[in-house]
Motif scaffolding. Structure first.
Motif, PDB file in Angstrom:
ATOM      1  N   ALA A  75       0.542  -1.860 -12.316  1.00 24.00           N
ATOM      2  CA  ALA A  75       0.168  -1.668 -10.912  1.00 24.00           C
ATOM      3  C   ALA A  75      -0.638  -2.841 -10.404  1.00 24.00           C
ATOM      4  CB  ALA A  75      -0.626  -0.371 -10.757  1.00 24.00           C
ATOM      5  N   PHE A  78       1.517  -5.899  -9.902  1.00 27.94           N
ATOM      6  CA  PHE A  78       2.296  -5.743  -8.672  1.00 27.94           C
ATOM      7  C   PHE A  78       1.450  -6.104  -7.464  1.00 27.94           C
ATOM      8  CE2 PHE A  78       5.457  -4.137  -5.883  1.00 27.94           C
ATOM      9  CZ  PHE A  78       4.830  -3.377  -4.907  1.00 27.94           C
ATOM     10  N   LEU A  79       0.248  -5.539  -7.428  1.00 32.30           N
ATOM     11  CA  LEU A  79      -0.665  -5.829  -6.329  1.00 32.30           C
ATOM     12  C   LEU A  79      -0.952  -7.323  -6.250  1.00 32.30           C
ATOM     13  CD1 LEU A  79      -1.570  -2.766  -5.871  1.00 32.30           C
ATOM     14  CD2 LEU A  79      -3.818  -3.733  -5.616  1.00 32.30           C
ATOM     15  N   MET A  82       2.110  -9.283  -4.988  1.00 36.28           N
ATOM     16  CA  MET A  82       2.351  -9.015  -3.573  1.00 36.28           C
ATOM     17  C   MET A  82       1.355  -9.760  -2.699  1.00 36.28           C
ATOM     18  SD  MET A  82       4.937  -6.961  -3.039  1.00 36.28           S
ATOM     19  CE  MET A  82       4.665  -6.085  -1.518  1.00 36.28           C
ATOM     20  N   GLN A  83       0.096  -9.681  -3.120  1.00 36.27           N
ATOM     21  CA  GLN A  83      -0.927 -10.311  -2.288  1.00 36.27           C
ATOM     22  C   GLN A  83      -0.877 -11.823  -2.384  1.00 36.27           C
ATOM     23  OE1 GLN A  83      -4.761  -8.598  -2.848  1.00 36.27           O
ATOM     24  NE2 GLN A  83      -4.123  -6.657  -1.972  1.00 36.27           N
ATOM     25  N   PHE A  86       2.274 -12.746  -0.245  1.00 41.77           N
ATOM     26  CA  PHE A  86       2.420 -12.358   1.142  1.00 41.77           C
ATOM     27  C   PHE A  86       1.166 -12.451   1.994  1.00 41.77           C
ATOM     28  CE2 PHE A  86       6.708 -11.387   0.873  1.00 41.77           C
ATOM     29  CZ  PHE A  86       6.959 -10.733  -0.310  1.00 41.77           C
ATOM     30  N   GLN A  87       0.066 -12.875   1.411  1.00 41.75           N
ATOM     31  CA  GLN A  87      -1.109 -13.085   2.243  1.00 41.75           C
ATOM     32  C   GLN A  87      -1.131 -14.537   2.654  1.00 41.75           C
ATOM     33  OE1 GLN A  87      -3.226 -11.084   3.477  1.00 41.75           O
ATOM     34  NE2 GLN A  87      -3.585  -9.327   2.155  1.00 41.75           N
ATOM     35  N   ASN A 113      -9.041  -9.447  -5.586  1.00 42.01           N
ATOM     36  CA  ASN A 113      -8.695  -8.115  -5.098  1.00 42.01           C
ATOM     37  C   ASN A 113      -8.115  -7.234  -6.186  1.00 42.01           C
ATOM     38  OD1 ASN A 113      -9.345  -8.332  -2.316  1.00 42.01           O
ATOM     39  ND2 ASN A 113      -7.651  -6.935  -1.970  1.00 42.01           N
ATOM     40  N   ARG A 116     -10.719  -6.121  -8.556  1.00 37.58           N
ATOM     41  CA  ARG A 116     -11.559  -5.030  -8.048  1.00 37.58           C
ATOM     42  C   ARG A 116     -10.889  -3.691  -8.294  1.00 37.58           C
ATOM     43  NH1 ARG A 116     -13.419  -6.861  -1.992  1.00 37.58           N
ATOM     44  NH2 ARG A 116     -15.371  -7.897  -2.572  1.00 37.58           N
ATOM     45  N   ILE A 117      -9.589  -3.644  -7.990  1.00 31.40           N
ATOM     46  CA  ILE A 117      -8.846  -2.398  -8.211  1.00 31.40           C
ATOM     47  C   ILE A 117      -8.843  -2.051  -9.688  1.00 31.40           C
ATOM     48  CG2 ILE A 117      -6.656  -1.234  -7.880  1.00 31.40           C
ATOM     49  CD1 ILE A 117      -8.040  -1.994  -5.321  1.00 31.40           C
TER      50      ILE A 117
ATOM     51  N   ASN B 101      -5.729   5.370  -8.709  1.00 28.21           N
ATOM     52  CA  ASN B 101      -5.574   4.611  -7.467  1.00 28.21           C
ATOM     53  C   ASN B 101      -5.660   5.503  -6.245  1.00 28.21           C
ATOM     54  OD1 ASN B 101      -5.176   1.764  -7.310  1.00 28.21           O
ATOM     55  ND2 ASN B 101      -3.446   2.037  -8.698  1.00 28.21           N
ATOM     56  N   ILE B 157      -2.242  -4.644   0.888  1.00 35.42           N
ATOM     57  CA  ILE B 157      -1.064  -4.371   0.080  1.00 35.42           C
ATOM     58  C   ILE B 157      -1.421  -3.303  -0.941  1.00 35.42           C
ATOM     59  CG2 ILE B 157       0.681  -5.364  -1.433  1.00 35.42           C
ATOM     60  CD1 ILE B 157       0.801  -6.760   1.104  1.00 35.42           C
ATOM     61  N   THR B 158      -0.863  -2.138  -0.770  1.00 32.53           N
ATOM     62  CA  THR B 158      -1.134  -1.081  -1.736  1.00 32.53           C
ATOM     63  C   THR B 158       0.002  -1.032  -2.750  1.00 32.53           C
ATOM     64  OG1 THR B 158       0.058   0.557  -0.467  1.00 32.53           O
ATOM     65  CG2 THR B 158      -2.261   0.246   0.044  1.00 32.53           C
ATOM     66  N   ALA B 159      -0.113  -0.126  -3.702  1.00 37.15           N
ATOM     67  CA  ALA B 159       0.887  -0.077  -4.766  1.00 37.15           C
ATOM     68  C   ALA B 159       2.119   0.724  -4.369  1.00 37.15           C
ATOM     69  CB  ALA B 159       0.256   0.526  -6.020  1.00 37.15           C
ATOM     70  N   ALA B 167       4.387  -6.699   3.969  1.00 39.86           N
ATOM     71  CA  ALA B 167       4.594  -8.079   3.530  1.00 39.86           C
ATOM     72  C   ALA B 167       5.516  -8.808   4.486  1.00 39.86           C
ATOM     73  CB  ALA B 167       5.174  -8.082   2.126  1.00 39.86           C
ATOM     74  N   LEU B 170       3.736  -9.613   7.614  1.00 36.21           N
ATOM     75  CA  LEU B 170       2.788 -10.700   7.424  1.00 36.21           C
ATOM     76  C   LEU B 170       3.509 -12.043   7.443  1.00 36.21           C
ATOM     77  CD1 LEU B 170       0.419  -9.315   4.644  1.00 36.21           C
ATOM     78  CD2 LEU B 170      -0.173  -9.809   7.010  1.00 36.21           C
ATOM     79  N   GLN B 171       4.658 -12.074   6.796  1.00 36.60           N
ATOM     80  CA  GLN B 171       5.411 -13.322   6.733  1.00 36.60           C
ATOM     81  C   GLN B 171       5.872 -13.752   8.107  1.00 36.60           C
ATOM     82  OE1 GLN B 171       4.537 -14.724   3.589  1.00 36.60           O
ATOM     83  NE2 GLN B 171       6.416 -15.690   4.266  1.00 36.60           N
TER      84      GLN B 171
END
Lengths: 259, 255, 290
Positions: A75, A78-79, A82-83, A86-87, A113, A116-117, B101, B157-159, B167, B170-171
């Motif tokens: 998990a 993945f986070l 993604m971040q 895409f950030q 980030n 932290r999770i 989570n 961005i969550t799981a 995403a 954002l892009q």
């Protein structure tokens, strides 16, 4: 039927002997400090010098790492990905994949980030591994949590595995009658109904009789409740809790002062 | 203050609001009215329903969560405060046995139960199309409350799979907060309207005698007759309002 | 003075027209073991719930008449006080598990915790009651891992540990297998012998005939008969109304019509039937009465 009521594993460790509220405070402190503290490397440090050593102190390092690898790491990765992808932060592009830019800033951002999770999830996992739900509830009730809440939480923890096994048998029965978990979307939605129906109605009928049963055992009695078990709360526990609270407030104060 | 921190502050404010609301409801005796012994035995079953159906949905690979059916059920049948508390407890328990989570999302669960309960008190749970409206209102609340949490705690961005929508947005140059807000507003209505309808369907299948035992059976008196025209109108209205809402949000937040 | 005193009790469930109990009057002395029989819908469960206080406090509806247990009036008491007076156990043992506790011992202590019994009193009380009902070996088991018969005995014990004055049991063996039934009946018999005031709703008339002091036959919300088991259970009044009459009684009744039953009273149990039939002159093993 494998009844996994909670994460709890019985061991003889320092953590297990601590008062449940102390452990809860510890968990919350770790989470709060990792989120509040402005120093970049806070969560990473906490993970290394607090969370992981604590798993050894609590003698639950094996289940902890198993959960970590199985649930938390995927998990978190993945986070992180993604971040990172895409950030759109910053300009110092490190490399490009197709149309996606990965900047140094977004990597750093994502890294912190995600960490932290990770700290949050790991702290709670540790807490759950070393604390039995009925102990936690007993202690909280003693400190003023209304008995009804303790009742609801423990009762839910016991009902869920029962309902899950009911659901398994209904799904198995439906499968033998042709329920397909791979077919079209519409079919799958349609198959939800024969699953939900028997499960839900069967469980709701019990609700009334159970209410009568607990009423018959004085659930709504106005006497001050007593408890069978006494959960010890040592001076060490108190000291630890106060130190933790102090650290959280200090972090918060530092954060506010610095900004 | 970075946007992350800003939203963490919103999260903190949400928690404060919840605490204040609960204290208010308790001291004005409103909270207690939602609870009798049956409420206390219903809640564990409702939470279990949340969990089990939420997991079945994953097995069936449906594009919804459906993890709040029990919360809505309690909110309607017992009252908003009972629903809110059910949501929070469900959230805590989900976090404790399935996926830690889930813990940060407890305000969302709180408001789902609360809004569903208030809608039902206002008579919005007595027929199919009214139930859809309730679902929509719950969805709006859920989207609004979950956005700061997603941004503050997870950086947007969550799981979950909906993050891909975020995403993409954002892009295409959208800012973080609006991107998450739009994502949530796209995802929630379908989920919450289905949730409300399923809760309603379950209630229809229970006897009046049984329902009468709970604190607020009057919320579920059925207005007989399924009017397909009404449902069609409701669907159209819901979609129209949703589209309008999203357009407004996008307009207001694109900078 | 009777410990249970019902006078002209009439009760209607909410949203219904016909009363579930009509003008029921009965007295039970302390230590009596009273069985209640009746067809479905006769009002047996309603009677149980009324004695236990759930009618009217839990089920609402209209209750008229006087319900008095141990000198206390039901209409003047709250439900949470009344449950200390009258204990109730019912059919489904699974639904009587509170769900709040992980072991049987804690489950039994649950009620005591609720009513504020001091900690040092709880343990001995639970242990003694467990010994009485014979479930001491189940103390550390999870209530959900038990068989139906074990669960029902735990349910009974958890009510007993509250030390009610009267015990009301609504068909406690209906969902049991034969072993469970035997276990539960064993406990009930022990309690009755120890002087507990018991009101038991049951269908298994043969067992009632052996151990109950008194039988009340309930029909359409009214008391049809009230007396000794041997009289009530063999009465002709029970015929054709849906009562679960013992097959030995039915057989002997038919035999009596054919002149083959020579005793005054009809039997309820197998032993009584054997005894009675063996008095028939010229009875041959092949049963050809000539």
């Amino acid at each position: 039927m494998h009844e996994r009521l909670s994460f709890y594993i019985k061991r003889n460790s320092f953590l297990h002997q601590l008062n449940p509220l102390t452990k809860l405070t510890l968990t919350m402190s770790l989470v709060l400090i990792s989120f509040v503290n402005s120093w970049y490397w806070t969560p990473h440090l906490l993970l290394l010098i607090m969370v992981i050593p604590l798993s050894y102190i609590g003698r639950v390092n094996e289940p902890f790492f198993r959960t970590f690898l199985r649930l938390i790491l995927p998990a978190a990765s993945f986070l992180f990905l993604m971040q990172a992808f895409f950030q759109p932060i910053g300009d110092s592009v490190i490399f490009k994949i197709w149309f996606l830019d990965i900047t140094r800033e977004s990597l750093m951002f994502a890294f912190r980030n995600a960490m932290r999770i990770v700290v949050m999830v790991c702290s709670f996992t540790l807490f759950l591994l070393t604390t039995h739900p009925s102990e936690l509830m007993s202690d909280l009730t003693r400190r003023g949590l209304p008995g009804q809440f303790a009742y609801v939480i423990i009762s839910t923890l016991q009902i869920i595995p029962q309902m899950q096994s009911k659901a398994q048998s209904i799904i198995a029965a439906q499968r033998s009658r042709g329920l397909d978990t791979e077919s079209s979307l519409l079919r799958r939605i349609g198959s939800l109904v024969p699953l939900v129906g028997p499960l839900v109605f069967g469980s709701l009928v019990e609700v009334e009789e159970r209410a009568i049963a607990i009423e018959a055992r004085g659930f709504t009695s106005t006497h001050i409740k007593t408890s069978l078990h006494e959960i010890p709360d040592s001076n060490l526990d108190r000291v630890i809790r106060w130190i933790l609270i102090f650290l959280v407030i200090a972090s918060l104060a530092l954060r506010i002062w610095l900004s | 203050m970075s946007i992350i921190t800003q939203n963490l502050v919103y999260f903190g404010i949400a928690i404060l609001i919840i605490i204040i609301l609960l204290i208010w409801a308790y001291t004005t005796k409103r909270l207690q009215q939602d609870f009798n012994t049956l409420t206390w035995t219903l809640i564990p079953v409702a939470i279990a329903i949340n969990v089990v159906i939420g997991q079945i949905v994953v097995t069936l690979k449906l594009p919804v969560y459906l993890d709040s059916i029990g919360t809505v059920f309690v909110g309607v049948l017992c009252g908003p405060w009972a629903g809110a508390i059910t949501g929070m407890l469900a959230n805590i328990i989900w976090g404790s046995i399935i996926d830690p989570n889930a813990f940060p999302w407890f305000p969302v669960a709180f408001f789902i139960g609360l809004v569903a309960g208030f809608c039902a008190k206002g008579g919005l749970f007595k027929s199919w199309w009214k139930v859809m409206i309730t679902g929509f209102l719950v969805a709006l609340t859920a989207a609004a409350v979950s956005t700061p949490i997603a941004v503050g705690v997870y950086g947007g961005i969550t799981a979950s799979g909906s993050s891909f929508i975020t995403a993409y947005l954002l892009q295409t140059g959208q800012n973080l907060l609006p991107a998450v807000l739009i994502t949530n507003n796209l995802v929630e209505p379908f989920d919450k309207i289905s949730t409300a309808l399923l809760a309603f369907a379950i209630m229809q299948g229970l006897s009046t005698r049984f329902l009468a035992r709970f604190p607020r059976p009057q919320n579920v008196e059925v207005q007989k007759g399924v009017n397909w025209v009404q449902i069609a109108i409701a669907v159209v209205i819901v979609i129209a309002v949703l589209a309008f809402y999203i357009l407004v949000v996008v307009k207001l937040t694109s900078q | 003075m009777a410990i249970v005193n019902l006078q002209n009790v009439t009760y209607k469930y909410p949203l219904t027209d016909s009363p579930a109990l009509q003008n029921v009057s009965l007295q039970v002395e302390q230590g009596e073991f009273v069985a209640v029989v009746g067809p479905n819908g006769a009002g047996k469960s309603t009677l149980c719930y009324t004695l236990a206080g759930f009618i009217p406090h839990f089920f609402k509806g209209e209750l008229t008449g006087m319900v008095e247990v141990d000198g206390k009036d039901l209409q003047m008491s709250s439900l949470n006080e009344w449950v200390l007076n009258v204990g109730l156990a019912f059919q489904n043992p699974f639904n009587q598990i509170s769900g709040a506790k992980y072991t049987v011992f804690e489950e039994l202590a649950f009620g005591l915790e609720n009513i504020g019994v001091p900690r040092d009193e709880m343990r001995p009380r639970v242990e003694d009651t467990m010994k009485l009902t014979g479930i001491s070996d189940l103390a550390d088991r999870s209530p959900y891992s038990l068989s139906g018969g074990q669960q029902q005995r735990v349910a009974l014990t958890s009510i007993l540990v509250m030390q009610p004055r009267v015990l009301v049991l609504d068909e406690p063996t209906s969902q049991m297998d034969p072993i469970g039934t035997r276990e539960v009946f064993g406990v009930i018999r022990t309690l009755a012998e120890k002087g507990m005031t018991v009101l038991l709703v049951e269908h298994k008339v043969e067992w009632i005939a052996q151990f109950a002091d008194r039988v009340i036959a309930l029909h359409e919300g009214q008391i049809l008969l009230d007396g000794r088991p041997s009289e009530v259970l063999t009465s002709d009044l029970l015929e054709g109304k849906g009562f679960g009459i013992s097959r030995y009684t039915s057989a002997a009744r038919e035999a009596r019509k054919m002149g083959l039953w020579k005793k005054e009273n009809l039997p309820v149990t197998l032993d009584e039937a054997v005894e009675g039939f063996s008095l028939t002159p010229n009875a041959s093993p092949l049963g050809r009465g000539e």
